[in-house]
Design a protein around this motif. Sequence first.
Motif, PDB file in Angstrom:
ATOM      1  N   ARG A  23       0.831  -1.212   0.000  1.00 14.65           N
ATOM      2  CA  ARG A  23       0.000   0.000   0.000  1.00 14.65           C
ATOM      3  C   ARG A  23       0.864   1.260   0.000  1.00 14.65           C
ATOM      4  N   ILE A  24       1.932   1.247   0.783  1.00 10.83           N
ATOM      5  CA  ILE A  24       2.832   2.405   0.843  1.00 10.83           C
ATOM      6  C   ILE A  24       3.583   2.560  -0.484  1.00 10.83           C
ATOM      7  N   ALA A  31       4.331   9.867  -6.837  1.00  8.38           N
ATOM      8  CA  ALA A  31       5.428  10.776  -7.172  1.00  8.38           C
ATOM      9  C   ALA A  31       6.449  10.101  -8.085  1.00  8.38           C
ATOM     10  N   GLY A  32       6.186   8.848  -8.458  1.00  7.11           N
ATOM     11  CA  GLY A  32       7.104   8.130  -9.329  1.00  7.11           C
ATOM     12  C   GLY A  32       8.426   7.797  -8.667  1.00  7.11           C
ATOM     13  N   LEU A  33       8.408   7.614  -7.345  1.00  5.02           N
ATOM     14  CA  LEU A  33       9.648   7.353  -6.616  1.00  5.02           C
ATOM     15  C   LEU A  33       9.652   5.963  -5.994  1.00  5.02           C
ATOM     16  N   PRO A  34      10.750   5.231  -6.153  1.00  5.69           N
ATOM     17  CA  PRO A  34      10.886   3.997  -5.380  1.00  5.69           C
ATOM     18  C   PRO A  34      11.042   4.354  -3.899  1.00  5.69           C
ATOM     19  N   ALA A 100       9.103  19.442  -3.927  1.00  3.45           N
ATOM     20  CA  ALA A 100       7.754  19.324  -4.493  1.00  3.45           C
ATOM     21  C   ALA A 100       7.354  17.845  -4.579  1.00  3.45           C
ATOM     22  N   ALA A 101       8.292  16.989  -5.000  1.00  8.65           N
ATOM     23  CA  ALA A 101       8.013  15.550  -5.064  1.00  8.65           C
ATOM     24  C   ALA A 101       7.738  15.013  -3.665  1.00  8.65           C
ATOM     25  N   LEU A 102       8.490  15.497  -2.701  1.00  3.76           N
ATOM     26  CA  LEU A 102       8.306  15.055  -1.319  1.00  3.76           C
ATOM     27  C   LEU A 102       6.943  15.482  -0.779  1.00  3.76           C
ATOM     28  N   ASP A 103       6.469  16.651  -1.168  1.00  2.00           N
ATOM     29  CA  ASP A 103       5.126  17.088  -0.775  1.00  2.00           C
ATOM     30  C   ASP A 103       4.067  16.128  -1.320  1.00  2.00           C
ATOM     31  N   ARG A 104       4.234  15.693  -2.579  1.00  2.31           N
ATOM     32  CA  ARG A 104       3.294  14.729  -3.173  1.00  2.31           C
ATOM     33  C   ARG A 104       3.358  13.394  -2.446  1.00  2.31           C
ATOM     34  N   ALA A 107       1.599  13.677   0.985  1.00  2.00           N
ATOM     35  CA  ALA A 107       0.133  13.657   0.862  1.00  2.00           C
ATOM     36  C   ALA A 107      -0.358  12.237   0.570  1.00  2.00           C
ATOM     37  N   ALA A 108       0.318  11.538  -0.340  1.00  2.00           N
ATOM     38  CA  ALA A 108      -0.113  10.182  -0.712  1.00  2.00           C
ATOM     39  C   ALA A 108       0.085   9.198   0.431  1.00  2.00           C
ATOM     40  N   VAL A 109       1.211   9.295   1.127  1.00  2.00           N
ATOM     41  CA  VAL A 109       1.467   8.397   2.254  1.00  2.00           C
ATOM     42  C   VAL A 109       0.515   8.719   3.402  1.00  2.00           C
ATOM     43  N   GLY A 110       0.239   9.995   3.609  1.00  2.00           N
ATOM     44  CA  GLY A 110      -0.730  10.385   4.645  1.00  2.00           C
ATOM     45  C   GLY A 110      -2.091   9.769   4.385  1.00  2.00           C
TER      46      GLY A 110
END
Length: 147
Positions: A23-24, A31-34, A100-104, A107-110
């Motif tokens: 899920r995480i 954000a397209g990040l591993p 900016a990616a970290l903000d996304r 929000a998604a992890v939250g």
Amino acid sequence: MAAFPTDRLGFLLSFRGELTGARIRAALGVAGLPPRNAMTLMQLAAGPMSQRELAAAMEVDPSQLVAILNELESERLAERRRDPADRRRHIVEITEAGSAALDRVDAAVGAAERELFGDLTEAERVLLRGLLDRVVVDATDHDCDAG
């Protein structure tokens, strides 16, 4: 008499952990990040640090960190520069695009955490965090893939 898998705390934690991890990872995909790249940006959000300090904070081998930083730099999410006080040392810093990616990611992890832990009270979340901190694990003893 054999125990049922759900009677075994290790099995239950492993199973729930795999589902939670999936899920995480899905949330990080926003954000397209591993996961390892997102974790690196999270560490850098506190401010610039040396490459050695970052490897220690993340508990990864410096060669693994170089690969992560190469990916982050190619996407312009982080940058390395020589320390003017010691040219042998690299300072790593998150970029504006990385923030900016970290903000996304945040929000998604939250949202994922609200879904996963929505039935727990704040006190139960604090208790769970404390209990998980006491589970004895050593990532160097296992082939753990954070991303």
